[in-house]
Write a protein that holds these residues in place. Structure first.
Motif, mmCIF file in Angstrom:
data_model
loop_
_atom_site.group_PDB
_atom_site.id
_atom_site.type_symbol
_atom_site.label_atom_id
_atom_site.label_comp_id
_atom_site.label_asym_id
_atom_site.label_seq_id
_atom_site.Cartn_x
_atom_site.Cartn_y
_atom_site.Cartn_z
ATOM 1 N N ASN A 1 0.839 -1.204 0.000
ATOM 2 C CA ASN A 1 0.000 0.000 0.000
ATOM 3 C C ASN A 1 0.874 1.254 0.000
ATOM 4 O OD1 ASN A 1 -2.515 -1.418 0.242
ATOM 5 N ND2 ASN A 1 -1.986 -1.796 2.387
ATOM 6 N N ILE A 2 0.419 2.262 -0.695
ATOM 7 C CA ILE A 2 1.147 3.530 -0.733
ATOM 8 C C ILE A 2 0.821 4.324 0.528
ATOM 9 C CG2 ILE A 2 1.398 5.726 -1.951
ATOM 10 C CD1 ILE A 2 0.656 4.189 -4.542
ATOM 11 N N GLU A 3 1.856 4.675 1.266
ATOM 12 C CA GLU A 3 1.683 5.480 2.488
ATOM 13 C C GLU A 3 1.812 6.976 2.198
ATOM 14 O OE1 GLU A 3 0.887 4.312 5.556
ATOM 15 O OE2 GLU A 3 0.767 2.298 4.744
ATOM 16 N N GLN A 4 2.731 7.336 1.301
ATOM 17 C CA GLN A 4 2.914 8.744 0.963
ATOM 18 C C GLN A 4 3.704 8.876 -0.328
ATOM 19 O OE1 GLN A 4 4.437 11.196 4.136
ATOM 20 N NE2 GLN A 4 4.358 13.065 2.917
ATOM 21 N N ILE A 5 3.321 9.852 -1.140
ATOM 22 C CA ILE A 5 4.070 10.233 -2.338
ATOM 23 C C ILE A 5 4.336 11.725 -2.223
ATOM 24 C CG2 ILE A 5 4.055 10.460 -4.853
ATOM 25 C CD1 ILE A 5 2.072 8.151 -4.967
ATOM 26 N N ILE B 1 8.160 15.128 2.277
ATOM 27 C CA ILE B 1 8.096 13.910 3.096
ATOM 28 C C ILE B 1 8.785 14.126 4.438
ATOM 29 C CG2 ILE B 1 8.984 11.541 3.250
ATOM 30 C CD1 ILE B 1 8.124 11.209 0.320
ATOM 31 N N LEU B 2 9.919 14.841 4.424
ATOM 32 C CA LEU B 2 10.642 15.091 5.678
ATOM 33 C C LEU B 2 9.922 16.074 6.589
ATOM 34 C CD1 LEU B 2 14.373 15.308 4.560
ATOM 35 C CD2 LEU B 2 13.206 13.422 5.689
ATOM 36 N N THR B 3 9.263 17.050 6.018
ATOM 37 C CA THR B 3 8.630 18.085 6.841
ATOM 38 C C THR B 3 7.154 17.810 7.136
ATOM 39 O OG1 THR B 3 8.231 19.426 4.852
ATOM 40 C CG2 THR B 3 10.214 19.915 6.126
ATOM 41 N N HIS B 4 6.507 16.993 6.306
ATOM 42 C CA HIS B 4 5.083 16.702 6.517
ATOM 43 C C HIS B 4 4.794 15.217 6.321
ATOM 44 C CE1 HIS B 4 5.200 20.970 5.177
ATOM 45 N NE2 HIS B 4 4.448 21.105 6.247
ATOM 46 N N PRO B 5 5.325 14.359 7.207
ATOM 47 C CA PRO B 5 5.034 12.926 7.058
ATOM 48 C C PRO B 5 3.530 12.675 7.164
ATOM 49 C CG PRO B 5 6.136 13.386 9.159
ATOM 50 C CD PRO B 5 6.139 14.659 8.382
ATOM 51 N N ALA B 6 3.029 11.797 6.293
ATOM 52 C CA ALA B 6 1.583 11.567 6.195
ATOM 53 C C ALA B 6 1.002 10.826 7.394
ATOM 54 C CB ALA B 6 1.277 10.785 4.914
ATOM 55 N N ASN B 7 1.809 9.986 8.044
ATOM 56 C CA ASN B 7 1.279 9.207 9.168
ATOM 57 C C ASN B 7 2.427 8.732 10.065
ATOM 58 O OD1 ASN B 7 2.427 6.938 7.837
ATOM 59 N ND2 ASN B 7 0.534 6.638 6.668
ATOM 60 N N ASP B 8 2.082 7.977 11.092
ATOM 61 C CA ASP B 8 3.084 7.490 12.054
ATOM 62 C C ASP B 8 4.124 6.590 11.398
ATOM 63 O OD1 ASP B 8 1.850 8.868 14.074
ATOM 64 O OD2 ASP B 8 0.753 7.143 14.864
ATOM 65 N N ARG C 1 8.098 7.303 11.483
ATOM 66 C CA ARG C 1 9.104 6.363 11.992
ATOM 67 C C ARG C 1 10.131 6.043 10.911
ATOM 68 N NH1 ARG C 1 4.631 3.713 13.750
ATOM 69 N NH2 ARG C 1 5.050 1.915 12.415
ATOM 70 N N PHE C 2 9.669 5.961 9.670
ATOM 71 C CA PHE C 2 10.527 5.609 8.544
ATOM 72 C C PHE C 2 11.610 6.668 8.308
ATOM 73 C CE2 PHE C 2 11.521 4.707 4.064
ATOM 74 C CZ PHE C 2 11.581 3.328 4.085
ATOM 75 N N ILE C 3 11.288 7.916 8.574
ATOM 76 C CA ILE C 3 12.241 9.007 8.299
ATOM 77 C C ILE C 3 13.066 9.408 9.519
ATOM 78 C CG2 ILE C 3 10.824 9.947 6.439
ATOM 79 C CD1 ILE C 3 9.943 12.173 8.356
ATOM 80 N N GLU C 4 12.886 8.712 10.637
ATOM 81 C CA GLU C 4 13.545 9.092 11.888
ATOM 82 C C GLU C 4 15.051 9.286 11.778
ATOM 83 O OE1 GLU C 4 12.524 6.334 14.969
ATOM 84 O OE2 GLU C 4 10.769 7.468 15.564
ATOM 85 N N GLY C 5 15.764 8.363 11.160
ATOM 86 C CA GLY C 5 17.223 8.432 11.148
ATOM 87 C C GLY C 5 17.820 9.138 9.942
ATOM 88 N N VAL C 6 17.013 9.847 9.194
ATOM 89 C CA VAL C 6 17.473 10.456 7.947
ATOM 90 C C VAL C 6 18.264 11.737 8.203
ATOM 91 C CG1 VAL C 6 16.649 11.569 5.831
ATOM 92 C CG2 VAL C 6 15.605 9.468 6.607
ATOM 93 N N ASP C 7 19.316 11.939 7.413
ATOM 94 C CA ASP C 7 20.106 13.166 7.490
ATOM 95 C C ASP C 7 19.371 14.268 6.735
ATOM 96 O OD1 ASP C 7 21.954 15.175 7.547
ATOM 97 O OD2 ASP C 7 23.486 14.117 6.390
#
Length: 198
Positions: free
Chosen positions: A74-78, A84-91, A95-101
């Motif tokens: 399923n697509i969570e966000q496009i 994506i970094l500033t407005h994550p669509a859901n939890d 969580r997926f972007i937590e460790g991103v530089d």
């Protein structure tokens, strides 16, 4: 070398869309970065549509104009990397972007704030200091009647002026302010930011 040959083969076919499934995942970090940079150079010259499938979000943020995050088919966000970094669509995305530089993706425009200013023709040190206290800032931009930048004053210097009973705000203005562009990555600004009192 195998990845380079595969990339060359795909480009030689002159396909409109290139599908790259985990293309660089088996490479060590040095070769992986080289291949990523090479792909970006090729993309800039040839303007091919590339669908790049992978699990490394840092890589996706570096290579992608648009990113699709999926879970269980399923697509969570496009969206664009910054979105994506500033407005994550859901939890899940959060969580997926937590460790991103983020410093590699976010730009000066992502962190810009409206500048607090005083007009040098109308405001003296007391007004400037009061405006800094009201806005919880340690320095303030100073403009002229045409709203053109004249310089900036920091709270310490302005406080000294008040102690000396001087109203000459111009005497403490600093005019050497680093400039940048709105699309400059934050990572490129860190050195300048560390030396700037604003």
């Amino acid at each position: 070398m195998q990845q380079r040959v595969g990339l060359a083969r795909a480009i030689a076919n002159d396909a409109e869309i290139l599908l790259m499934d985990e293309a660089f995942s088996a490479l060590d970090p040095l070769y992986r970065k080289e291949m990523q940079d090479l792909l970006l150079q090729i993309q800039e010259k040839m303007h091919k549509t590339v669908i790049f499938i992978g699990h490394d979000l840092n890589e996706a943020l570096k290579l992608g104009d648009r990113i699709m995050i999926m879970r269980d088919g399923n697509i969570e966000q496009i969206g664009e990397p910054e979105d994506i970094l500033t407005h994550p669509a859901n939890d899940y995305v959060e969580r997926f972007i937590e460790g991103v530089d983020r410093t590699q993706v976010l730009t000066a425009s992502s962190v810009m704030a409206k500048a607090q200013v005083v007009n040098i023709a109308k405001a003296g040190p007391r007004v400037a200091l009061r405006r800094m206290r009201e806005n919880d800032i340690s320095s303030i931009y100073v403009v002229d009647n045409e709203n053109r930048f004249v310089g900036f004053a920091d709270a310490h210097d302005v406080s000294d002026l008040i102690k000396k009973n001087s109203k000459d705000l111009r005497s403490v203005l600093k005019t050497d302010v680093p400039k940048t562009h709105a699309d400059t990555p934050i990572n490129d600004l860190i050195n300048d930011i560390s030396k700037t009192p604003i």
